[in-house]
Enzyme design. Sequence first.
Site, PDB file in Angstrom:
ATOM      1  CG  HIS A 308      -6.210  -0.027  10.254  1.00 47.98           C
ATOM      2  ND1 HIS A 308      -7.566   0.099  10.263  1.00 47.98           N
ATOM      3  CD2 HIS A 308      -5.943  -1.313   9.919  1.00 47.98           C
ATOM      4  CE1 HIS A 308      -8.101  -1.070   9.951  1.00 47.98           C
ATOM      5  NE2 HIS A 308      -7.144  -1.942   9.729  1.00 47.98           N
ATOM      6  CG  ASP A 366      -0.631  -6.789   7.996  1.00 43.85           C
ATOM      7  OD1 ASP A 366      -0.855  -7.926   8.434  1.00 43.85           O
ATOM      8  OD2 ASP A 366      -1.369  -6.205   7.190  1.00 43.85           O
TER       9      ASP A 366
HETATM   10  N1  ACO Z   1       3.403   6.105   6.003  1.00 42.62           N
HETATM   11  C1  ACO Z   1       3.446   7.447   5.812  1.00 42.62           C
HETATM   12  N2  ACO Z   1       2.362   8.222   5.703  1.00 42.62           N
HETATM   13  C2  ACO Z   1       1.163   7.629   5.775  1.00 42.62           C
HETATM   14  C3  ACO Z   1       1.030   6.242   5.976  1.00 42.62           C
HETATM   15  C4  ACO Z   1       2.206   5.464   6.099  1.00 42.62           C
HETATM   16  N3  ACO Z   1       2.156   4.157   6.294  1.00 42.62           N
HETATM   17  N4  ACO Z   1      -0.270   5.911   6.013  1.00 42.62           N
HETATM   18  C5  ACO Z   1      -0.952   7.044   5.839  1.00 42.62           C
HETATM   19  N5  ACO Z   1      -0.087   8.091   5.699  1.00 42.62           N
HETATM   20  C6  ACO Z   1      -0.436   9.515   5.546  1.00 42.62           C
HETATM   21  C7  ACO Z   1      -0.916   9.810   4.130  1.00 42.62           C
HETATM   22  O1  ACO Z   1       0.122  10.224   3.297  1.00 42.62           O
HETATM   23  C8  ACO Z   1      -1.931  10.890   4.384  1.00 42.62           C
HETATM   24  O2  ACO Z   1      -1.249  12.089   4.556  1.00 42.62           O
HETATM   25  P1  ACO Z   1      -1.950  13.475   4.054  1.00 42.62           P
HETATM   26  O3  ACO Z   1      -3.187  13.637   4.883  1.00 42.62           O
HETATM   27  O4  ACO Z   1      -0.900  14.506   4.346  1.00 42.62           O
HETATM   28  O5  ACO Z   1      -2.236  13.305   2.598  1.00 42.62           O
HETATM   29  C9  ACO Z   1      -2.552  10.530   5.731  1.00 42.62           C
HETATM   30  O6  ACO Z   1      -1.539   9.759   6.411  1.00 42.62           O
HETATM   31  C10 ACO Z   1      -3.828   9.713   5.628  1.00 42.62           C
HETATM   32  O7  ACO Z   1      -3.579   8.610   4.765  1.00 42.62           O
HETATM   33  P2  ACO Z   1      -4.710   7.924   3.865  1.00 42.62           P
HETATM   34  O8  ACO Z   1      -4.051   7.109   2.799  1.00 42.62           O
HETATM   35  O9  ACO Z   1      -5.697   8.956   3.433  1.00 42.62           O
HETATM   36  O10 ACO Z   1      -5.411   7.007   4.941  1.00 42.62           O
HETATM   37  P3  ACO Z   1      -6.266   5.741   4.623  1.00 42.62           P
HETATM   38  O11 ACO Z   1      -7.117   5.546   5.826  1.00 42.62           O
HETATM   39  O12 ACO Z   1      -6.943   5.866   3.318  1.00 42.62           O
HETATM   40  O13 ACO Z   1      -5.159   4.586   4.475  1.00 42.62           O
HETATM   41  C11 ACO Z   1      -3.816   2.683   4.827  1.00 42.62           C
HETATM   42  C12 ACO Z   1      -4.983   3.548   5.356  1.00 42.62           C
HETATM   43  C13 ACO Z   1      -4.081   2.257   3.365  1.00 42.62           C
HETATM   44  C14 ACO Z   1      -3.716   1.416   5.673  1.00 42.62           C
HETATM   45  C15 ACO Z   1      -2.503   3.512   4.894  1.00 42.62           C
HETATM   46  O14 ACO Z   1      -2.262   3.918   6.229  1.00 42.62           O
HETATM   47  C16 ACO Z   1      -1.300   2.758   4.327  1.00 42.62           C
HETATM   48  O15 ACO Z   1      -1.079   2.775   3.119  1.00 42.62           O
HETATM   49  N6  ACO Z   1      -0.498   2.075   5.227  1.00 42.62           N
HETATM   50  C17 ACO Z   1       0.603   1.253   4.789  1.00 42.62           C
HETATM   51  C18 ACO Z   1       0.082  -0.095   4.293  1.00 42.62           C
HETATM   52  C19 ACO Z   1      -0.374  -0.993   5.425  1.00 42.62           C
HETATM   53  O16 ACO Z   1       0.319  -1.180   6.410  1.00 42.62           O
HETATM   54  N7  ACO Z   1      -1.547  -1.615   5.235  1.00 42.62           N
HETATM   55  C20 ACO Z   1      -2.086  -2.591   6.190  1.00 42.62           C
HETATM   56  C21 ACO Z   1      -3.419  -2.188   6.683  1.00 42.62           C
HETATM   57  S1  ACO Z   1      -3.919  -3.293   7.960  1.00 42.62           S
HETATM   58  C22 ACO Z   1      -4.495  -4.645   7.169  1.00 42.62           C
HETATM   59  O17 ACO Z   1      -4.855  -4.707   6.029  1.00 42.62           O
HETATM   60  C23 ACO Z   1      -4.509  -5.853   8.020  1.00 42.62           C
END
Ligand code: ACO
Length: 431
Positions: A308, A366
């Site tokens: 998140h 979710d």
């Molecule tokens: N699985 C694996 N790795 C992940 C995940 C994941 N679900 N989420 C983040 N990471 C990793 C990224 O690859 C990144 O790694 P790095 O630093 O080595 O490059 C690091 O964690 C940070 O990720 P970001 O994308 O920069 O974090 P951000 O805060 O921008 O993203 C997000 C948050 C979009 C929710 C992300 O965690 C994601 O895509 N999750 C899966 C989708 C999801 O479940 N979304 C629901 C959100 S809740 C809602 O809307 C109610």
Amino acid sequence: MAESNRTASFTLDGKSHELPVLSPTEGPDVVDIRKLYSNADVFTYDPGFTSTAACESAITFIDGDEGVLLHRGYPIGQLAEKSHYLEVCYLLLYGELPSADKLETFETTVTRHTMIHEQMHNFFRGFRRDAHPMATMVGVVGAMSAFYHDSTDINDSWQREVASFRLIAKMPTIAAMAYKYSIGQPFIYPRNDLDYAANFLNMCFSVPSERYDVDPILARAMDRIFTLHADHEQNASTSTVRLASSSGANPFACIAAGIACLWGPAHGGANQACLEMLRQIGTVDRIPEFIARAKDKDDPFRLMGFGHRVYKNFDPRATVMKQSADEVLELLGIEDNPTLQVAKELEKQALADPYFAEKKLFPNVDFYSGIILEAMGFPTSMFTPIFALSRTVGWISQWKEQLSDPALKIGRPRQLYTGAAQRDYVDVENR
Ligand code: ACO
């Protein structure tokens, strides 16, 4: 918003600049950069708004490190346990918990707006049967401005109020109709003798030819899903609604914009994507393979339902949702469901893996909501529409708050331009 006694200063080309610092009631202080460009001739650069507050708001507060979510100061856990969706709607819209009389009036008003204009039924019938219900919802909600002209004047406070009631009341009807249309069943009219959640379940699952009694435990679980998704501060779809509204667009157009943004798999589409991922994994023995893929930098695969932008410890909504999932699955006697087994084992293995711990990736709301919705009988394509109908009150509360803010300006971010510098046009024969 109070000015704090702190100031931020920085030096640019040997010249020192001071910036005021504002103190919120909760959360970190905020450096006020509104005069930065006029005083220092520079912009700030913050793609994704990771360090930027785009508005002042008194509705919802999140402390992502501590796993705190407050609506008008009340913790989400208390609201999910003791309150119900329409009372939370009142709280979000008006700032205080209602008295018994006010709550009754509010519930009656919302209930009396649940039917949609009969001509909108024809509008639904123009969509392909296999359209995603979110596609239908974006279209139908946007089209409300063509049906309800008497509540599109944003400068009229009464019209704003009526538009709010209409959107909160009609969204379940629209979501249920999108579903019924997609499966070729007749539309079911709303029933005003049922509460908000039970009415939605009835519109989705009853058919004219058979009696259907809504199970109160399922209605309670549905209500909880609505409550847990009601608002979430300045997330992508809420910010989209605010940006659309900043130009003076009508409320139905603004909420349609919010629905469009919510649809994406990184936001509201994650619950559908999560369930599809669990099905793709299929069996518990394949989990390590998918965890390895999620950790592989060269593979775009992510564990859906994990991580998140703001919560970096745990998602407080997920805690309540997990409890609801256990109750619903027990009630329906489907604890042995293979998708559920994969979900439970995936959660266990991911939480024990240092990659997820180091990056502070935990199951979000979710991860569990999809499991409950599937158990209730909803197809995955309905997960995001249900999120959209729950979030409508949050969007509207933020929209109303924005319109009453004297500091309202059209949203107009700046950019770090990296294209070609100015150059002269070259005639086609000389290129
Ligand atoms: N699985 C694996 N790795 C992940 C995940 C994941 N679900 N989420 C983040 N990471 C990793 C990224 O690859 C990144 O790694 P790095 O630093 O080595 O490059 C690091 O964690 C940070 O990720 P970001 O994308 O920069 O974090 P951000 O805060 O921008 O993203 C997000 C948050 C979009 C929710 C992300 O965690 C994601 O895509 N999750 C899966 C989708 C999801 O479940 N979304 C629901 C959100 S809740 C809602 O809307 C109610």
